[in-house]
Design a protein around this motif. Structure first.
Motif, PDB file in Angstrom:
ATOM      1  N   ASP A  32      33.646  80.098  -2.642  1.00 41.29           N
ATOM      2  CA  ASP A  32      34.890  80.893  -2.694  1.00 41.29           C
ATOM      3  C   ASP A  32      34.831  82.155  -3.568  1.00 41.29           C
ATOM      4  OD1 ASP A  32      35.663  78.730  -1.222  1.00 41.29           O
ATOM      5  OD2 ASP A  32      37.258  78.052  -2.551  1.00 41.29           O
ATOM      6  N   MET A  33      33.712  82.883  -3.494  1.00 40.08           N
ATOM      7  CA  MET A  33      33.634  84.150  -4.244  1.00 40.08           C
ATOM      8  C   MET A  33      34.369  85.217  -3.426  1.00 40.08           C
ATOM      9  SD  MET A  33      32.212  83.642  -7.206  1.00 40.08           S
ATOM     10  CE  MET A  33      31.337  85.067  -7.881  1.00 40.08           C
ATOM     11  N   GLN A  34      35.674  85.033  -3.301  1.00 39.66           N
ATOM     12  CA  GLN A  34      36.524  85.830  -2.418  1.00 39.66           C
ATOM     13  C   GLN A  34      37.263  86.919  -3.175  1.00 39.66           C
ATOM     14  OE1 GLN A  34      37.593  81.655  -0.840  1.00 39.66           O
ATOM     15  NE2 GLN A  34      38.922  83.031   0.301  1.00 39.66           N
ATOM     16  N   ARG A  35      37.556  87.996  -2.465  1.00 40.33           N
ATOM     17  CA  ARG A  35      38.193  89.158  -3.084  1.00 40.33           C
ATOM     18  C   ARG A  35      39.523  88.786  -3.720  1.00 40.33           C
ATOM     19  NH1 ARG A  35      38.720  93.957   0.725  1.00 40.33           N
ATOM     20  NH2 ARG A  35      39.161  94.942  -1.277  1.00 40.33           N
ATOM     21  N   ASP A  36      40.299  87.927  -3.059  1.00 41.72           N
ATOM     22  CA  ASP A  36      41.626  87.602  -3.596  1.00 41.72           C
ATOM     23  C   ASP A  36      41.558  86.813  -4.907  1.00 41.72           C
ATOM     24  OD1 ASP A  36      44.078  88.597  -2.761  1.00 41.72           O
ATOM     25  OD2 ASP A  36      44.050  87.452  -0.902  1.00 41.72           O
ATOM     26  N   PHE A  37      40.461  86.125  -5.160  1.00 44.85           N
ATOM     27  CA  PHE A  37      40.332  85.410  -6.436  1.00 44.85           C
ATOM     28  C   PHE A  37      39.728  86.297  -7.527  1.00 44.85           C
ATOM     29  CE2 PHE A  37      39.881  81.530  -3.573  1.00 44.85           C
ATOM     30  CZ  PHE A  37      41.161  81.059  -3.827  1.00 44.85           C
ATOM     31  N   LEU A  38      38.883  87.261  -7.136  1.00 42.90           N
ATOM     32  CA  LEU A  38      38.045  87.970  -8.117  1.00 42.90           C
ATOM     33  C   LEU A  38      38.398  89.424  -8.369  1.00 42.90           C
ATOM     34  CD1 LEU A  38      35.151  86.133  -6.629  1.00 42.90           C
ATOM     35  CD2 LEU A  38      35.021  86.524  -9.063  1.00 42.90           C
ATOM     36  N   GLU A  39      39.034  90.071  -7.410  1.00 40.74           N
ATOM     37  CA  GLU A  39      39.194  91.526  -7.558  1.00 40.74           C
ATOM     38  C   GLU A  39      40.511  91.872  -8.254  1.00 40.74           C
ATOM     39  OE1 GLU A  39      38.418  93.671  -3.922  1.00 40.74           O
ATOM     40  OE2 GLU A  39      36.285  93.181  -4.048  1.00 40.74           O
ATOM     41  N   PRO A  40      40.437  92.885  -9.111  1.00 43.63           N
ATOM     42  CA  PRO A  40      41.680  93.389  -9.703  1.00 43.63           C
ATOM     43  C   PRO A  40      42.621  93.821  -8.577  1.00 43.63           C
ATOM     44  CG  PRO A  40      39.753  94.424 -10.729  1.00 43.63           C
ATOM     45  CD  PRO A  40      39.248  93.652  -9.543  1.00 43.63           C
ATOM     46  N   GLY A  41      43.889  93.490  -8.697  1.00 43.44           N
ATOM     47  CA  GLY A  41      44.859  93.828  -7.655  1.00 43.44           C
ATOM     48  C   GLY A  41      44.990  92.765  -6.580  1.00 43.44           C
ATOM     49  N   GLY A  42      44.200  91.698  -6.672  1.00 43.47           N
ATOM     50  CA  GLY A  42      44.259  90.645  -5.660  1.00 43.47           C
ATOM     51  C   GLY A  42      45.295  89.579  -5.994  1.00 43.47           C
ATOM     52  N   PHE A  43      45.289  88.508  -5.184  1.00 40.34           N
ATOM     53  CA  PHE A  43      46.275  87.439  -5.317  1.00 40.34           C
ATOM     54  C   PHE A  43      46.159  86.731  -6.667  1.00 40.34           C
ATOM     55  CE2 PHE A  43      47.431  82.900  -4.079  1.00 40.34           C
ATOM     56  CZ  PHE A  43      48.795  83.119  -4.128  1.00 40.34           C
ATOM     57  N   GLY A  44      44.912  86.479  -7.105  1.00 38.75           N
ATOM     58  CA  GLY A  44      44.698  85.783  -8.378  1.00 38.75           C
ATOM     59  C   GLY A  44      45.326  86.529  -9.537  1.00 38.75           C
ATOM     60  N   GLU A  45      45.077  87.849  -9.565  1.00 36.81           N
ATOM     61  CA  GLU A  45      45.646  88.665 -10.637  1.00 36.81           C
ATOM     62  C   GLU A  45      47.164  88.764 -10.494  1.00 36.81           C
ATOM     63  OE1 GLU A  45      43.628  92.320 -12.646  1.00 36.81           O
ATOM     64  OE2 GLU A  45      45.052  93.126 -11.188  1.00 36.81           O
ATOM     65  N   MET A  46      47.644  88.821  -9.236  1.00 33.08           N
ATOM     66  CA  MET A  46      49.087  88.879  -8.990  1.00 33.08           C
ATOM     67  C   MET A  46      49.808  87.662  -9.581  1.00 33.08           C
ATOM     68  SD  MET A  46      50.771  89.295  -5.221  1.00 33.08           S
ATOM     69  CE  MET A  46      51.586  87.733  -5.040  1.00 33.08           C
ATOM     70  N   LEU A  47      49.092  86.522  -9.625  1.00 34.60           N
ATOM     71  CA  LEU A  47      49.677  85.310 -10.201  1.00 34.60           C
ATOM     72  C   LEU A  47      49.605  85.304 -11.730  1.00 34.60           C
ATOM     73  CD1 LEU A  47      48.323  82.593  -7.732  1.00 34.60           C
ATOM     74  CD2 LEU A  47      50.602  83.614  -7.791  1.00 34.60           C
ATOM     75  N   GLY A  48      49.056  86.377 -12.303  1.00 38.58           N
ATOM     76  CA  GLY A  48      49.000  86.493 -13.751  1.00 38.58           C
ATOM     77  C   GLY A  48      47.679  86.059 -14.357  1.00 38.58           C
ATOM     78  N   ASN A  49      46.685  85.817 -13.514  1.00 41.73           N
ATOM     79  CA  ASN A  49      45.387  85.374 -14.023  1.00 41.73           C
ATOM     80  C   ASN A  49      44.516  86.552 -14.469  1.00 41.73           C
ATOM     81  OD1 ASN A  49      45.582  82.474 -13.469  1.00 41.73           O
ATOM     82  ND2 ASN A  49      45.633  83.084 -11.327  1.00 41.73           N
TER      83      ASN A  49
END
Ligand code: TIU
Length: 228
Positions: A32-49
């Motif tokens: 799961d080295m996916q953009r939404d988990f790792l990239e700034p501006g993605g879903f992971g960061e949107m959740l506050g991570n």
């Protein structure tokens, strides 16, 4: 796959004791080295991570992947994600967290965790080659509701080097699933990442505790040295 010229057995320094790696039977499984988990501006960061906690794993994975490919060994990638019609998304997973934007909704990089959307794809640094199977998985574990087990059996794989994100969620779940199916798992600690440092530490401890209850933990430098 290229003919492997490697020795039959590579002894890798690891905890709780050395891992005897059989190159022809050992696959690199990148979770799961996916953009939404790792990239700034993605879903992971949107959740506050804090995505920098995960991004530290990119460079070590790049080096390990390059060495693994150069040795002609088996590589597989996974992506967490669902069908565009959401038919494989459990309602309980859809509503978990009470978020205003959840799986299937439009996020910063397309629909969140939906197959085919930009954010669901693997980061360019570790992009799969056409010859490397990509497993799209609806769960946290890579064996649940996928053809991963069949593919590994068809390739004669009995050992896995497991990397990716996140350490305590998809990596841990996959290592546990693999262990119960008889696979020996080696986890390079610098190639896995968690948004939470305390879970990174605990996630690795849980794998190697009790004489290697789920598997072994090492550093990628040990694997690179053995492959060189
Ligand atoms: N790939 C993976 O670990 N999926 C997650 O949802 N991880 C979290 O830590 N949230």
């Amino acid at each position: 796959m290229k003919e492997t010229l490697m020795k039959d057995l590579l002894s890798i320094e690891a905890q709780p004791y050395p891992f005897e790696l059989e190159p022809a039977k050992c696959a690199l499984l990148i979770i799961d080295m996916q953009r939404d988990f790792l990239e700034p501006g993605g879903f992971g960061e949107m959740l506050g991570n804090d995505v920098s906690q995960l991004r530290r794993a990119i460079e070590p994975n790049k080096q390990l992947l390059a060495a693994w490919r150069a040795a002609g060994l088996v590589v597989l990638h996974t992506r967490e994600g669902h069908r565009p019609d959401l038919s494989d998304l459990p309602p309980a997973k859809k509503v978990r967290g009470h978020g205003t934007t959840t799986i299937g909704d439009v996020g910063p990089m397309g629909r969140i965790l939906i197959r085919g959307e930009p954010g669901q794809d693997i980061i360019p640094e570790l992009y799969p080659l056409p010859s490397e199977p990509v497993i799209d998985k609806p769960g946290k574990g890579a064996f649940f509701a996928t053809d991963l087990h069949a593919i590994l059996q068809n390739l004669g794989i009995t050992q896995l080097v497991v990397t990716g994100v996140t350490t305590e969620v998809c990596v841990n779940t996959t290592v546990r699933e693999a262990n119960d199916r008889g696979f020996e798992c080696l986890v390079p600690e610098d190639c896995v990442g968690s948004y939470f440092p305390e879970f990174q530490e605990a996630g690795l401890k849980m794998i190697k505790a009790q004489g290697g209850i789920f598997g072994w933990v090492t550093h990628s430098s040990q694997i690179l040295a053995a492959l060189a």
